[in-house]
Design an enzyme around this catalytic site. Structure first.
Site, PDB file in Angstrom:
ATOM      1  N   TRP A 107       0.833  -1.211   0.000  1.00 30.00           N
ATOM      2  CA  TRP A 107       0.000   0.000   0.000  1.00 30.00           C
ATOM      3  C   TRP A 107       0.863   1.253   0.000  1.00 30.00           C
ATOM      4  O   TRP A 107       1.986   1.250   0.493  1.00 30.00           O
ATOM      5  CB  TRP A 107      -0.897   0.010   1.236  1.00 30.00           C
ATOM      6  CG  TRP A 107      -2.324  -0.356   0.947  1.00 30.00           C
ATOM      7  CD1 TRP A 107      -3.373   0.507   0.810  1.00 30.00           C
ATOM      8  CD2 TRP A 107      -2.869  -1.665   0.769  1.00 30.00           C
ATOM      9  NE1 TRP A 107      -4.526  -0.191   0.555  1.00 30.00           N
ATOM     10  CE2 TRP A 107      -4.249  -1.515   0.515  1.00 30.00           C
ATOM     11  CE3 TRP A 107      -2.349  -2.944   0.779  1.00 30.00           C
ATOM     12  CZ2 TRP A 107      -5.102  -2.604   0.291  1.00 30.00           C
ATOM     13  CZ3 TRP A 107      -3.185  -4.030   0.554  1.00 30.00           C
ATOM     14  CH2 TRP A 107      -4.535  -3.839   0.313  1.00 30.00           C
ATOM     15  N   TRP A 144       0.457   4.837   1.213  1.00 27.32           N
ATOM     16  CA  TRP A 144       0.924   5.645   2.359  1.00 27.32           C
ATOM     17  C   TRP A 144       1.448   4.760   3.471  1.00 27.32           C
ATOM     18  O   TRP A 144       2.310   5.167   4.240  1.00 27.32           O
ATOM     19  CB  TRP A 144      -0.084   6.699   2.791  1.00 27.32           C
ATOM     20  CG  TRP A 144      -1.288   6.326   3.613  1.00 27.32           C
ATOM     21  CD1 TRP A 144      -1.957   5.150   3.629  1.00 27.32           C
ATOM     22  CD2 TRP A 144      -1.980   7.199   4.530  1.00 27.32           C
ATOM     23  NE1 TRP A 144      -3.029   5.234   4.469  1.00 27.32           N
ATOM     24  CE2 TRP A 144      -3.070   6.475   5.039  1.00 27.32           C
ATOM     25  CE3 TRP A 144      -1.805   8.520   4.960  1.00 27.32           C
ATOM     26  CZ2 TRP A 144      -3.977   7.037   5.961  1.00 27.32           C
ATOM     27  CZ3 TRP A 144      -2.692   9.064   5.875  1.00 27.32           C
ATOM     28  CH2 TRP A 144      -3.761   8.335   6.359  1.00 27.32           C
ATOM     29  N   ASP A 145       0.978   3.499   3.533  1.00 23.19           N
ATOM     30  CA  ASP A 145       1.560   2.565   4.506  1.00 23.19           C
ATOM     31  C   ASP A 145       3.059   2.465   4.290  1.00 23.19           C
ATOM     32  O   ASP A 145       3.845   2.452   5.248  1.00 23.19           O
ATOM     33  CB  ASP A 145       0.963   1.153   4.349  1.00 23.19           C
ATOM     34  CG  ASP A 145      -0.525   1.101   4.612  1.00 23.19           C
ATOM     35  OD1 ASP A 145      -1.269   1.768   3.869  1.00 23.19           O
ATOM     36  OD2 ASP A 145      -0.942   0.404   5.544  1.00 23.19           O
ATOM     37  N   ASP A 155     -10.756   5.917   4.993  1.00 28.15           N
ATOM     38  CA  ASP A 155     -11.787   5.512   4.044  1.00 28.15           C
ATOM     39  C   ASP A 155     -13.228   5.693   4.511  1.00 28.15           C
ATOM     40  O   ASP A 155     -14.085   6.102   3.753  1.00 28.15           O
ATOM     41  CB  ASP A 155     -11.588   4.029   3.708  1.00 28.15           C
ATOM     42  CG  ASP A 155     -10.132   3.713   3.417  1.00 28.15           C
ATOM     43  OD1 ASP A 155      -9.307   4.632   3.377  1.00 28.15           O
ATOM     44  OD2 ASP A 155      -9.829   2.537   3.230  1.00 28.15           O
ATOM     45  N   ARG A 175     -15.544  -2.967  10.547  1.00 29.82           N
ATOM     46  CA  ARG A 175     -15.361  -2.619   9.129  1.00 29.82           C
ATOM     47  C   ARG A 175     -16.535  -1.787   8.608  1.00 29.82           C
ATOM     48  O   ARG A 175     -17.575  -1.681   9.252  1.00 29.82           O
ATOM     49  CB  ARG A 175     -15.223  -3.922   8.320  1.00 29.82           C
ATOM     50  CG  ARG A 175     -14.039  -4.775   8.699  1.00 29.82           C
ATOM     51  CD  ARG A 175     -12.713  -4.225   8.228  1.00 29.82           C
ATOM     52  NE  ARG A 175     -12.688  -4.000   6.797  1.00 29.82           N
ATOM     53  CZ  ARG A 175     -11.692  -3.391   6.158  1.00 29.82           C
ATOM     54  NH1 ARG A 175     -10.642  -2.945   6.809  1.00 29.82           N
ATOM     55  NH2 ARG A 175     -11.744  -3.205   4.855  1.00 29.82           N
ATOM     56  N   TYR A 217     -13.944   1.262  12.021  1.00 29.12           N
ATOM     57  CA  TYR A 217     -12.920   1.785  11.127  1.00 29.12           C
ATOM     58  C   TYR A 217     -13.145   3.258  10.703  1.00 29.12           C
ATOM     59  O   TYR A 217     -14.116   3.556   9.994  1.00 29.12           O
ATOM     60  CB  TYR A 217     -13.037   0.795   9.981  1.00 29.12           C
ATOM     61  CG  TYR A 217     -12.316   0.837   8.743  1.00 29.12           C
ATOM     62  CD1 TYR A 217     -11.062   0.288   8.640  1.00 29.12           C
ATOM     63  CD2 TYR A 217     -12.936   1.343   7.619  1.00 29.12           C
ATOM     64  CE1 TYR A 217     -10.439   0.241   7.422  1.00 29.12           C
ATOM     65  CE2 TYR A 217     -12.318   1.292   6.410  1.00 29.12           C
ATOM     66  CZ  TYR A 217     -11.066   0.743   6.312  1.00 29.12           C
ATOM     67  OH  TYR A 217     -10.468   0.690   5.100  1.00 29.12           O
ATOM     68  N   TRP A 218     -12.322   4.121  11.226  1.00 27.49           N
ATOM     69  CA  TRP A 218     -12.271   5.558  10.938  1.00 27.49           C
ATOM     70  C   TRP A 218     -13.479   6.342  11.436  1.00 27.49           C
ATOM     71  O   TRP A 218     -13.631   7.511  11.135  1.00 27.49           O
ATOM     72  CB  TRP A 218     -12.080   5.850   9.433  1.00 27.49           C
ATOM     73  CG  TRP A 218     -10.745   5.389   8.940  1.00 27.49           C
ATOM     74  CD1 TRP A 218     -10.492   4.337   8.093  1.00 27.49           C
ATOM     75  CD2 TRP A 218      -9.458   5.930   9.269  1.00 27.49           C
ATOM     76  NE1 TRP A 218      -9.148   4.195   7.893  1.00 27.49           N
ATOM     77  CE2 TRP A 218      -8.490   5.155   8.595  1.00 27.49           C
ATOM     78  CE3 TRP A 218      -9.035   6.993  10.087  1.00 27.49           C
ATOM     79  CZ2 TRP A 218      -7.129   5.398   8.704  1.00 27.49           C
ATOM     80  CZ3 TRP A 218      -7.683   7.248  10.201  1.00 27.49           C
ATOM     81  CH2 TRP A 218      -6.753   6.460   9.506  1.00 27.49           C
ATOM     82  N   GLU A 272      -4.404  -2.560  14.483  1.00 30.08           N
ATOM     83  CA  GLU A 272      -4.650  -1.581  13.410  1.00 30.08           C
ATOM     84  C   GLU A 272      -5.253  -0.292  13.988  1.00 30.08           C
ATOM     85  O   GLU A 272      -4.901   0.805  13.562  1.00 30.08           O
ATOM     86  CB  GLU A 272      -5.578  -2.224  12.382  1.00 30.08           C
ATOM     87  CG  GLU A 272      -5.721  -1.457  11.088  1.00 30.08           C
ATOM     88  CD  GLU A 272      -6.600  -2.203  10.080  1.00 30.08           C
ATOM     89  OE1 GLU A 272      -7.040  -3.336  10.369  1.00 30.08           O
ATOM     90  OE2 GLU A 272      -6.846  -1.637   9.002  1.00 30.08           O
TER      91      GLU A 272
HETATM   92  C1  9WN Z   1      -8.339   0.272   1.183  1.00 30.17           C
HETATM   93  C2  9WN Z   1      -3.861  -0.614   4.225  1.00 30.17           C
HETATM   94  C3  9WN Z   1      -5.038   0.330   4.055  1.00 30.17           C
HETATM   95  C4  9WN Z   1      -4.732   1.727   4.579  1.00 30.17           C
HETATM   96  C5  9WN Z   1      -5.981   2.597   4.657  1.00 30.17           C
HETATM   97  C6  9WN Z   1      -7.053   1.845   5.448  1.00 30.17           C
HETATM   98  C7  9WN Z   1      -7.333   0.491   4.800  1.00 30.17           C
HETATM   99  C8  9WN Z   1      -8.051  -0.367   2.554  1.00 30.17           C
HETATM  100  C9  9WN Z   1      -9.192  -1.307   2.906  1.00 30.17           C
HETATM  101  O1  9WN Z   1      -6.142  -0.265   4.748  1.00 30.17           O
HETATM  102  O2  9WN Z   1      -7.872   0.703   3.500  1.00 30.17           O
HETATM  103  O3  9WN Z   1      -7.242   1.038   0.780  1.00 30.17           O
HETATM  104  O4  9WN Z   1      -9.327  -2.356   2.264  1.00 30.17           O
HETATM  105  O5  9WN Z   1      -9.964  -0.987   3.805  1.00 30.17           O
HETATM  106  O6  9WN Z   1      -8.197   2.593   5.574  1.00 30.17           O
HETATM  107  O7  9WN Z   1      -5.670   3.832   5.268  1.00 30.17           O
HETATM  108  O8  9WN Z   1      -3.805   2.354   3.755  1.00 30.17           O
HETATM  109  O9  9WN Z   1      -3.422  -0.577   5.548  1.00 30.17           O
END
Ligand code: 9WN
Length: 459
Positions: free
Chosen positions: A39, A41-42, A177, A212, A369-370, A413
């Site tokens: 990924w 930004w990861d 997300d 999720r 999540y978020w 996470e």
């Molecule tokens: C979609 C990988 C990624 C992070 C995102 C996080 C989550 C993915 C998903 O996981 O997103 O890109 O399938 O939910 O929200 O910030 O980069 O860790």
């Protein structure tokens, strides 16, 4: 919280073991089951943290991510590992079909959207921590033109409104997300009958459904990706092609912070830093012009189609703390919000910070999540920004929280702001990498703190 030298060393060792467990030869996966590819930004978070302990892998994973860079400069949000089964993650390579795009690499499958461009900053961190200076210099020389192309793409293609900010075209581009900050934009979206492909959610195989996004949100998210894919991932006329078009404070704060790093990298390779410095200052000014609400004294995401700011108090509102030239009054406002009951549950003696969404809001959810839980990456971004502005008290509290959460619940996470229960994946890479960074830069409440960093530059 007291942290002995031994505890600190043990935490760093454990974090390194998490990263090594997720290493796949040329990149690190965010987590081995839920996210089995590389990924965007990861990778920047992971490389920034890992740079303290393993220069070679930190460099290698940045370079591997950029093998997926498109010829228009776009760095995709996922670079797919061809050795991983197509159905291991949805949406995988056969959904994204990057080959339909004129700009995509011919020998590598990627997604068709991007994520916050933290990479110039990560490259600078790697160089600053490098033990092998010769290798680091060669690395910067290879990376610099790619980073310039990445930022050129963001300013040329993504400034859809013409106000100086990059617009995201999909909630996944924000990295946050499922944030309530996107709810209104997603609610307006109508999915025509038959427009959604049949698909199976792979995330629910590996994670608790309570952590999720809902199925309804997932449908909208998938639909937005289909709409953009149908244009052949064209750069032309995004205003017409993309129903979701948002100027996000966190995405643009990262653009701002990375442009400053890019200027420093320019000096290292003998290029002129001035264009990057000016570009960064322009983004900073555009954020205050377009995203700052002078009445509530907060930054909000701006919906480009509706030409209005979203009123949601999500963690993204605090990200402009990363702007090194943010006026002191606005830094004060960020600190006030962070200190308010909206972001820290004061009445809970066992509280952690900072929630990803207003704790008092109707849509707050401590584990989804978020939509409320704490993420180590947003804590870390605020921590880096606020230390830089000399806001040591609140920065130290953030560092204590990050360390406290990991000690309480392991390398998860995300975490509950109330009591710190961990959710989502286990052995999550950026949690491990960023803890390494925190433990190297500052000793949480041990009395041994390092210097607050370079004083803010006023422009
Ligand atoms: C979609 C990988 C990624 C992070 C995102 C996080 C989550 C993915 C998903 O996981 O997103 O890109 O399938 O939910 O929200 O910030 O980069 O860790």
């Amino acid at each position: 919280m007291e942290l002995s030298a031994r505890d600190r060393a043990e935490l760093i060792e454990e974090a390194a073991a998490v990263l090594d467990g997720n290493w796949r030869g040329d990149h690190t996966v965010p987590s081995s089951q839920l996210y089995p590819h590389q990924w965007n930004w990861d990778t920047a978070f992971i490389a920034a943290g890992r740079s303290w302990i393993d220069q070679q892998r930190a460099q290698a994973e940045m370079e591997h991510l950029f093998t997926g860079q498109w010829s228009n400069g776009m760095v995709p949000h996922i670079v797919f590992n061809p050795d991983v089964a197509d159905d291991a993650y949805f949406p995988g390579p056969t959904f994204w079909r990057s080959e339909v795009a004129a700009h995509s690499p011919s020998d590598l499958a990627t997604s068709g959207i991007t994520q916050p461009p933290l990479h110039a900053r990560a490259v600078l961190d790697i160089v600053e921590h490098a033990s092998d200076r010769t290798e680091a210099t060669a690395f910067v020389e290879r990376m610099y033109p790619r980073l310039v192309a990445q930022h050129r793409y963001l300013s040329a293609v993504r400034d859809v409104a013409g106000g100086g900010l990059a617009a995201i075209i999909h909630p996944w581009e924000s990295g946050m997300d499922n944030s309530p900050a996107w709810d209104d934009d997603l609610a307006d979206l109508e999915i025509p009958p038959g427009a959604l492909p049949r698909y199976e959610r792979r995330d629910l195989v590996h994670a608790n459904a309570k952590d999720r996004p809902s199925d309804e949100t997932y449908n909208r998210i998938v639909y937005l990706a289909v709409v953009y894919r149908e244009t052949g991932y064209s750069d032309a006329d995004l205003g017409r092609a993309c129903p979701f078009l948002v100027e996000d404070p966190l995405f643009n704060s990262i653009v701002r912070w990375s442009l400053e790093a890019l200027a420093d990298l320019a000096v290292l390779v003998g290029d002129d830093p001035t264009p990057h410095q000016r570009a960064g200052q322009r983004v900073g000014r555009a954020m205050t012009d377009r995203l700052w609400d002078p009445v509530t004294r907060r930054f909000y995401a701006r919906d480009v189609h509706g030409d209005q700011r979203s009123p949601e108090d999500a963690i993204t509102s605090l990200a402009p703390a990363l702007d090194p030239a943010l006026p002191a009054g606005m830094v004060d406002a960020v600190v006030e919000v962070l200190d308010s009951p909206e972001f820290r549950p004061r009445d809970d003696p066992d509280h952690f910070m900072a929630a990803s969404f207003d704790l008092g809001a109707r849509d707050f959810d401590a584990r989804r999540y978020w939509r409320g839980p704490i993420w180590i990456n947003t804590d870390w971004l605020l921590w880096r920004g606020l230390r830089r502005h000399g806001r040591t008290r609140v920065a130290d509290e953030l560092a204590d929280s990050m360390v406290g959460l990991v000690r309480r619940s392991g390398w998860r996470e995300y975490y509950s702001p109330f009591g710190g229960e961990g959710f989502g994946s286990h052995d999550f890479s950026w949690t491990a990498a960023l803890l390494i960074d925190v433990l190297h830069r500052a000793q949480p409440r041990t009395g041994v703190s390092d210097s607050p960093g370079t004083p803010p530059v006023r422009s």
